[in-house]
Design a protein around this motif. Structure first.
Motif, PDB file in Angstrom:
ATOM      1  N   ARG A  19       0.814  -1.214   0.000  1.00  0.00           N
ATOM      2  CA  ARG A  19       0.000   0.000   0.000  1.00  0.00           C
ATOM      3  C   ARG A  19       0.850   1.268   0.000  1.00  0.00           C
ATOM      4  NH1 ARG A  19      -5.155   0.430   1.903  1.00  0.00           N
ATOM      5  NH2 ARG A  19      -4.484   2.151   3.233  1.00  0.00           N
ATOM      6  N   ASP A  20       2.035   1.211   0.565  1.00  0.00           N
ATOM      7  CA  ASP A  20       2.869   2.403   0.633  1.00  0.00           C
ATOM      8  C   ASP A  20       3.404   2.831  -0.729  1.00  0.00           C
ATOM      9  OD1 ASP A  20       2.511   2.543   3.361  1.00  0.00           O
ATOM     10  OD2 ASP A  20       4.368   1.469   3.823  1.00  0.00           O
ATOM     11  N   HIS A  21       3.382   1.918  -1.696  1.00  0.00           N
ATOM     12  CA  HIS A  21       4.001   2.205  -2.993  1.00  0.00           C
ATOM     13  C   HIS A  21       3.068   1.887  -4.157  1.00  0.00           C
ATOM     14  CE1 HIS A  21       7.443   1.525  -0.227  1.00  0.00           C
ATOM     15  NE2 HIS A  21       7.883   2.612  -0.832  1.00  0.00           N
ATOM     16  N   SER A  22       1.762   1.961  -3.942  1.00  0.00           N
ATOM     17  CA  SER A  22       0.801   1.591  -4.986  1.00  0.00           C
ATOM     18  C   SER A  22      -0.291   2.650  -5.088  1.00  0.00           C
ATOM     19  CB  SER A  22       0.197   0.213  -4.680  1.00  0.00           C
ATOM     20  OG  SER A  22       1.224  -0.762  -4.590  1.00  0.00           O
ATOM     21  N   TRP A  23      -0.278   3.419  -6.183  1.00  0.00           N
ATOM     22  CA  TRP A  23      -1.177   4.550  -6.374  1.00  0.00           C
ATOM     23  C   TRP A  23      -1.576   4.666  -7.839  1.00  0.00           C
ATOM     24  CZ3 TRP A  23      -2.311   7.737  -2.148  1.00  0.00           C
ATOM     25  CH2 TRP A  23      -1.538   7.504  -1.000  1.00  0.00           C
ATOM     26  N   VAL A  24      -2.719   5.299  -8.074  1.00  0.00           N
ATOM     27  CA  VAL A  24      -3.099   5.704  -9.425  1.00  0.00           C
ATOM     28  C   VAL A  24      -2.947   7.214  -9.531  1.00  0.00           C
ATOM     29  CG1 VAL A  24      -4.963   5.888 -11.104  1.00  0.00           C
ATOM     30  CG2 VAL A  24      -4.708   3.794  -9.769  1.00  0.00           C
ATOM     31  N   HIS A  25      -2.130   7.662 -10.469  1.00  0.00           N
ATOM     32  CA  HIS A  25      -1.972   9.080 -10.769  1.00  0.00           C
ATOM     33  C   HIS A  25      -2.759   9.381 -12.042  1.00  0.00           C
ATOM     34  CE1 HIS A  25       1.537   9.385  -7.956  1.00  0.00           C
ATOM     35  NE2 HIS A  25       1.535   8.091  -8.209  1.00  0.00           N
TER      36      HIS A  25
END
Length: 197
Positions: free
Chosen positions: A33-39
């Motif tokens: 979770r610390d390194h998983s995002w949608v930009h």
């Protein structure tokens, strides 16, 4: 469209699917979770670009590189949208855009892969947002795997950046058209882990 609560457990890691060559058994990764995002990026008045991110996203992947098969998905909590401006974040959550109250989560599920040698280069599946599902391809910009130590245990960490795009009008998010662009560029940042013996 309501998805089962267990869906995140089947989700996102085929973006982590680029496991090293020579693996004969399916491997499962859990998203970090610390390194998983949608930009995201959207053109504003034909001049500047609106940018923001949503997440963290959650999910996992099961992949069999030898067979060239796998299953991936992701869950995206739309109410977490962050552009750096609180009043704009609130506007984006409203019903004519993200619709975060009625549809708090968007989903991506994929079972079709394109490979370059042993590595996945694209995922093709369905993106569900605002109760509407449309085809979506995510293309790998980069990807790598390495061994690491996490909380005292050996793990394999795989991560990368994936790119795709959607037309928001196809999902009923038409506010601001055409002054605010219809095309939304997605940049999906992911890392996942699996324990090593």
């Amino acid at each position: 469209m309501n998805m089962p609560a267990s869906l995140p457990a089947l989700l996102f890691g085929a973006l982590l699917a680029l496991a090293p060559p020579g693996q004969a058994q399916p491997r499962s990764y859990t998203l970090d979770r610390d390194h998983s995002w949608v930009h995201f990026e959207v053109l504003h008045f034909g001049t500047s670009t609106i940018r923001g991110r949503i997440g963290p996203i959650e999910g996992s992947v099961t992949l069999d590189p030898a067979a060239g098969t796998g299953e991936v998905g992701l869950t995206i909590p739309t109410a977490t949208v962050d552009t750096g401006l609180a009043v704009f974040n609130s506007r984006l959550r409203q019903d004519d855009l993200l619709a975060s109250t009625a549809h708090p989560v968007a989903y991506f599920v994929a079972r079709r892969f394109s490979f370059e040698g042993p590595r996945v280069r694209a995922l093709r599946g369905e993106f569900t947002w605002r109760g509407v599902s449309q085809p979506l391809e995510l293309r790998a910009q980069r990807y790598t795997c390495r061994e690491a130590v996490h909380e005292g245990a050996r793990v394999e960490v795989c991560g990368g950046d994936f790119e795709g795009e959607v037309s928001r009008s196809e999902y009923g998010a038409t506010f601001g058209l055409p002054l605010v662009g219809d095309r939304v560029r997605l940049l999906v940042q992911v890392e996942g882990r699996r324990p090593l013996p």
